[in-house]
Design an enzyme around this catalytic site. Sequence first.
Site, PDB file in Angstrom:
ATOM      1  N   CYS A   1      59.780 -32.727 -19.640  1.00 34.00           N
ATOM      2  CA  CYS A   1      59.086 -32.014 -20.706  1.00 34.00           C
ATOM      3  C   CYS A   1      60.006 -30.966 -21.312  1.00 34.00           C
ATOM      4  O   CYS A   1      60.635 -30.186 -20.595  1.00 34.00           O
ATOM      5  CB  CYS A   1      57.840 -31.353 -20.114  1.00 34.00           C
TER       6      CYS A   1
ATOM      7  N   CYS B   1      58.311 -27.192 -20.483  1.00 31.17           N
ATOM      8  CA  CYS B   1      58.305 -26.581 -19.148  1.00 31.17           C
ATOM      9  C   CYS B   1      59.437 -27.071 -18.257  1.00 31.17           C
ATOM     10  O   CYS B   1      59.490 -26.721 -17.081  1.00 31.17           O
ATOM     11  CB  CYS B   1      56.970 -26.840 -18.455  1.00 31.17           C
TER      12      CYS B   1
ATOM     13  N   ASP C   1      63.831  14.619  22.496  1.00 28.87           N
ATOM     14  CA  ASP C   1      65.012  14.179  23.241  1.00 28.87           C
ATOM     15  C   ASP C   1      64.618  13.229  24.360  1.00 28.87           C
ATOM     16  O   ASP C   1      63.462  13.173  24.763  1.00 28.87           O
ATOM     17  CB  ASP C   1      65.729  15.387  23.861  1.00 28.87           C
TER      18      ASP C   1
END
Lengths: 177, 494
Positions: free
Chosen positions: B62, B65, B307
Site C-alpha cells: 500500500c 501505509c 552506616d
Amino acid sequence: MTTINKDEIVDEANCSETKLHEEKKEDEEDEDLRKLLVPDVQNLPLTPPSAVESNFATYFAPDFMKPGHDQYVYRHANGLCVIGLAPSHVAFKDEGGITAVDFNVGKSDRSGMKVTGKRKKNAQHFESNTALCKISTKNDTYIVRLTEKDTLLLSCQNLLIGLRSRLPLLAFRSTRN
Amino acid sequence: MEKKEDELQEVLRALPSDAVKDLLSHQVCARCILRVFGVQGRAYASPSLSSLFAQHSQTQLCRLCLGILQFTYSDDTKTLLQNDNLPLLIAQTVQRQAYHFHSFSLEVSIPPIVLDNDNSLRSYMKTKYGSQPWFQQNLHIGCISAKDALKFSLVYPLEDLLECKSSMGPFRIRLTFCHAKASKGDEKCSDGAESCKRRKIGMSKIVAGPVFGERPTSSSVENDSSDCCEFLLEKANEPCHLTYFCYRTPFYFGGRYLKYSRNVSQTRWIIDDERMGEASVEEIIGGNILQACQGDSFKFHAAGREDIDVRMLGPGRPFIVEVQNARHIPSELSVKDMEKTINSMEFSLNKLVKVKNLKLVGSDGWNLMREGEAEKQKQYAALVWISRPIKDEDFQCVSSLKDLKVLQRTPIRVLHRRSPLEREKIIHWMTMETIAGSSQYFLLHLCTQAGTYIKEFVHGDLGRTHPSIGSILGCRAEILQLDVTDIKMECFLT
C-alpha cells in the site's frame, strides 16, 4: 428512654479494646527498643580506643629533617592524611608553648587556598619536604614539612594552640601504597 | 460471525464506489480505504476484508501505509512476511512469556512518513472530490490515523485470543514499525524553520472553513501540489521492519525496614571483589520481592541511609523497591508472605532485617517519601564514653541545650567523596541516660536535623565539628555505638 443499639455497644467496646491493644503494643515495642539500646556493662572496656585510634593508622616521622622535629601522620582508610606535630616536638618544649601558626611560607600563603567540590578543584600538588606552615613560639619558629610528595587539600583554620596539644594541621590526599 | 460479515458489507456499500476504485487503482490497501472514509471499529478486524476487494489484487504494498495495515512487514531476518494471522503470532509470543495479566494495552509506533502520506492524500482527495456531496458529509468525521486503524485491526482479535479486555494498565504490548526512508516533512523543513513558519501562517489565512480530514498536525501541510490532480504518493518498494514485545511497567513496593545487625550495609558494598559486611538490606528485601514477582531486576530506594555499623530501630526507615518487568501480579496475601519471609531470614542465628507495612504503592509513593526528606528530624541513641566520671551537673548541662547550632566541617572519613564545606546543623534536644554499673559511660539520646553527622558531634573530628559533646562537657568523648531510634516521617506507617 432512648434505645441503644446493641451493635453500637459492641462497637464501642471493640473500639476501646483495640485502642488499648494498640497502646499495649506500642509500650511493648518501646520496651523492646529499650532492651536493645542498653548495653551489657560487663562487655564495656574501661577505656575504649579513641576515634583516631579506631579510624586512622598512625605513623611517626621522628627527627624529620632536623633533630627534635617529630611529626605524625594519621592515615585514613580512604587515603586522606592528617599531619601534625607529635607531643615530643621541640616546639612544645619552649616556654609558653606555641604562640602562632602562620601559613604564609615565603612562596605562597597556604591559608588562601580554596578547594572546592567532590573532585577537589584547586588543590595544590607538592613535592616532599615542601614547607607547609610556620609554627612560632616565644623564642623560635619551626617549619612543618610534608613527609611525602602529595596533594594539599585544605588547611584547618580552627587550630588549638596550647601547651601540649597535638596540632591537627592539614589534610591531604595520599596515594595508597 | 455472519452478522459481522453483513455489517461489513453494509459499511463497504456505503462508500463512494468511484473514489474507492480510484484509490484501489493507486495501490491503496483495503484498511487504508476504510480509514480514509472515517470508518471505525470492528470492520478492520474482519478476516474477509481483503477478499471483499477482490477485483484488485492486494499483493502490492500500500502506498499510504507501506504495508503496515496489510500485515506485511520484514522481521529481524529481513524476511518479507505477510500474515493475516498477525494477532495470533502476537498472542503466542505473549503467552510464551508467562506473564499474569488482567488486561493489556497496545502501544504502536509507526514511521512518520505515513502521516505525510496521509496529508498528501488529503489534498489530492480535496482537489478531486471536493465538490461531491459525500465529501462534505465526511468532513466532520475526518480520516482515521493509521495508528488507530492498526489498533482496531489488532485489539479485537487479541482480546479474543488473550481472553481479556484491552485497557490502560501496567501490562503493555508494544509494536514498532521502522522504515528506512526518512520523513518527507524533514526535507521540506530543511529550507529553514522560518520559511516553513511563513508558509503555514499563509495557509491558515487562505483556508476558510474546515478542510476535509484536517486535524491539527505538526508536520507541514504546505503542499505546493494542491492545484494539480496528481496522485503524488510514490510506489512503495520496501516494507517496514516490525519488532514487537510485551512488558510490564514497574511495580512499586513501599514499607519500612529495621536493621538489627551492625554488619549489614544498606546497599550492596563491594570493594576489590570483596563484599563489605555480611549482607545488605537492599539485597535481602529487594531479592525476596524480585523472586516473588518473577521480575527482571529491582531498584532499592530509601529515605536516607545509615552506616554499616549503625542499627536502624524504632518504627524503621521508609523505603521503596521498584521491580522491573514483573511476571506475576502479587496479591495482598503474597505481599504479606514476602514480609514474613524477609523477617525470618537469619545469619548464624541472628536476625538481620525486619520489614513492616510492606505493600504495593502507586507512583504517589515517591512523593510521600521525597516530601521534605531534608527537613525531617531523626532521633538517635549513642553509647558515649567520656574521659572523666559523670557529674550531676552534666545532665542538666546537656538537657538545657535546645536547638543547638553545630558547625560541621566535612568529616575526614567522607572527605574523599564529599565537597569540603562547612555545614550548620541543629541538634533539637539531648538527654543523658545513666548506665547502671558505669561511671564514665552513658546513653545519649538526641534529636537532630537531617544530615547531621552524629559520630563527629560526639568526638569532635579533631576539632572540625564544633561544638561537640567533648567541648560541651569539657573532656574527651568517644562514641562506641550508634542506633537510629526514629525517623519522623509520615509515610508507610500502616
